[in-house]
Scaffold this active site. Structure first.
Site, PDB file in Angstrom:
ATOM      1  N   GLU A  59       0.801  -1.226   0.000  1.00  0.00           N
ATOM      2  CA  GLU A  59       0.000   0.000   0.000  1.00  0.00           C
ATOM      3  C   GLU A  59       0.832   1.274   0.000  1.00  0.00           C
ATOM      4  OE1 GLU A  59      -3.603   2.221   2.444  1.00  0.00           O
ATOM      5  OE2 GLU A  59      -2.683   0.447   3.308  1.00  0.00           O
ATOM      6  N   ASP A 104      -0.916  -5.153   2.827  1.00  0.00           N
ATOM      7  CA  ASP A 104      -1.385  -3.977   3.560  1.00  0.00           C
ATOM      8  C   ASP A 104      -0.751  -4.070   4.950  1.00  0.00           C
ATOM      9  OD1 ASP A 104      -2.671  -1.904   4.834  1.00  0.00           O
ATOM     10  OD2 ASP A 104      -4.635  -2.347   3.991  1.00  0.00           O
ATOM     11  N   ILE A 129      -0.911  -2.207   7.687  1.00  0.00           N
ATOM     12  CA  ILE A 129      -1.912  -2.052   8.753  1.00  0.00           C
ATOM     13  C   ILE A 129      -3.249  -1.739   8.092  1.00  0.00           C
ATOM     14  CG2 ILE A 129      -2.667  -0.852  10.830  1.00  0.00           C
ATOM     15  CD1 ILE A 129       0.164  -0.098  11.461  1.00  0.00           C
ATOM     16  N   ASP A 130      -4.098  -2.720   8.033  1.00  0.00           N
ATOM     17  CA  ASP A 130      -5.451  -2.474   7.560  1.00  0.00           C
ATOM     18  C   ASP A 130      -6.273  -2.051   8.774  1.00  0.00           C
ATOM     19  OD1 ASP A 130      -7.445  -2.459   5.489  1.00  0.00           O
ATOM     20  OD2 ASP A 130      -8.359  -4.157   6.522  1.00  0.00           O
ATOM     21  N   THR A 182      -5.764   1.595   9.839  1.00  0.00           N
ATOM     22  CA  THR A 182      -4.830   2.565  10.416  1.00  0.00           C
ATOM     23  C   THR A 182      -5.537   3.550  11.357  1.00  0.00           C
ATOM     24  OG1 THR A 182      -3.319   2.426   8.528  1.00  0.00           O
ATOM     25  CG2 THR A 182      -3.152   4.381   9.906  1.00  0.00           C
ATOM     26  N   ASP A 202      -6.352  -4.375   0.274  1.00  0.00           N
ATOM     27  CA  ASP A 202      -7.344  -4.401   1.343  1.00  0.00           C
ATOM     28  C   ASP A 202      -8.039  -5.761   1.433  1.00  0.00           C
ATOM     29  OD1 ASP A 202      -7.102  -1.637   2.078  1.00  0.00           O
ATOM     30  OD2 ASP A 202      -8.360  -1.093   0.377  1.00  0.00           O
TER      31      ASP A 202
END
Length: 254
Positions: free
Chosen positions: A62, A78, A80-81, A83, A206
Site C-alpha cells: 500500500e 497492507d 496495517i489495515d 490505520t 485491502d
C-alpha cells in the site's frame, strides 16, 4: 510457503503490538486517510523479508504502490489495515498478506492485538489460529448480521448512495457493523460471525487475503452484478452463499 509467510507476518505483528496505544507520528494521505510511521515500518520490514522468496514475485504494498498491478506472481501487502483504528486505540487492526500465482494462492490476515491469525491456501481450507473455520449457515436475510465499511473516497463521491444502502440493509437484516478493517470483515464472514459483507472503492491489498480466506471457508466473493469479484471491480460482496441472492437484490435496490 504459507508457513514461511506466516512467520514473517507474526514477526511484523510485534511492531504493531509494541506501538499500539502509544503516540505515533501521523501523516495525511487525504483529509481523513491516515498513514503512520508504524505502517511504513511494518511494510519495510515485511518487504525486506519477502526479498528472500524464490520465484521472482512482484511485491505490491500500500504505502509504496507504483501503479503497476500484475495478474500473477504477485504478493499484495497492507501493513496495517485499519490505520485509523490503530491511531485511536481500537483493536481491530491487521496485517493483510496475499500471494497469488497462476496455480496457487494463499492469504494471511493477522490481528496482533487480539492474537487472531487467519490463514488459507488453495484447496486446503481456512483456519483461525490453526483451527478450521467455516462460514455461517444462516439462510434468512432478516436473521443475518452484515458488515460494511466506508472508505473516504466513497464518502466524498457517493454519500447519498451509501446512506440509502445502509438504510436498506438496516431495515432488512438483524443488524449492521462497521469495524474499520476490510481484511478482518472478510475473515469474520469466513468464521461465521458476519453472514455477509459489502463495501465499495477498496484497493487490492485491502481484500486480497480476506477474499482467499472467505472462499476457502466455503463462502463466495462477488461484485455488484453477482459475478466473481476481481480487483478491477468497485464493489465487493462476501457472503456465506446462503444469503447471496437476497443480499444482491437488496444492494441493487430490486
Amino acid at each position: 510457503m504459507i508457513n514461511f509467510l506466516k512467520e514473517i507476518v507474526i514477526e511484523a505483528g510485534k511492531i504493531i503490538k509494541e506501538n499500539f496505544n502509544k503516540s505515533n507520528t501521523v501523516h495525511y494521505k487525504g483529509k481523513i486517510d491516515l498513514v503512520t510511521e508504524i505502517d511504513i515500518k511494518v511494510e519495510e520490514f515485511i518487504k525486506k523479508r519477502l526479498e528472500t522468496i524464490e520465484g521472482d514475485f512482484n511485491i505490491v504494498a500500500e504505502e509504496s504502490f507504483d501503479g503497476n498491478l500484475p495478474d500473477d506472481k504477485v504478493i499484495l501487502l497492507d501493513p496495517i489495515d485499519g490505520t485509523t483504528n490503530f491511531v485511536h486505540g481500537f483493536p481491530f487492526v491487521a496485517i493483510s498478506l496475499a500471494l497469488i500465482d497462476k496455480d496457487y494462492e494463499c492469504g494471511i490476515v493477522y490481528n496482533p492485538i487480539l492474537d487472531e491469525i487467519f490463514t488459507a491456501e488453495s484447496g486446503k481450507g481456512a483456519y483461525l489460529n490453526g483451527e478450521r473455520i467455516f462460514v455461517s449457515k444462516t439462510d434468512n436475510l432478516e436473521k443475518s448480521l452484515i458488515a460494511t465499511g466506508f472508505p473516504y473516497s466513497s464518502v466524498v463521491e457517493n454519500i447519498d448512495k451509501l446512506l440509502k444502502l445502509l438504510s436498506n440493509v438496516l431495515k432488512n437484516t438483524r443488524g449492521i457493523r462497521r469495524a474499520g478493517s476490510a481484511a478482518l470483515d472478510l475473515c469474520y464472514v469466513a468464521k461465521g460471525v458476519f453472514d455477509g459483507y459489502y463495501e465499495s472503492n477498496l484497493k487490492p491489498w485491502d481484500v486480497a487475503a480476506g477474499k482467499i480466506v472467505v472462499k476457502e471457508a466455503g463462502g463466495e466473493v462477488l461484485n455488484i452484478e453477482g459475478e466473481s469479484y476481481t480487483f478491477s471491480d468497485k464493489f465487493i460482496i462476501a457472503t456465506n452463499k446462503f444469503i447471496t441472492k437476497d443480499l444482491l437484490r437488496l444492494l441493487n435496490g430490486v
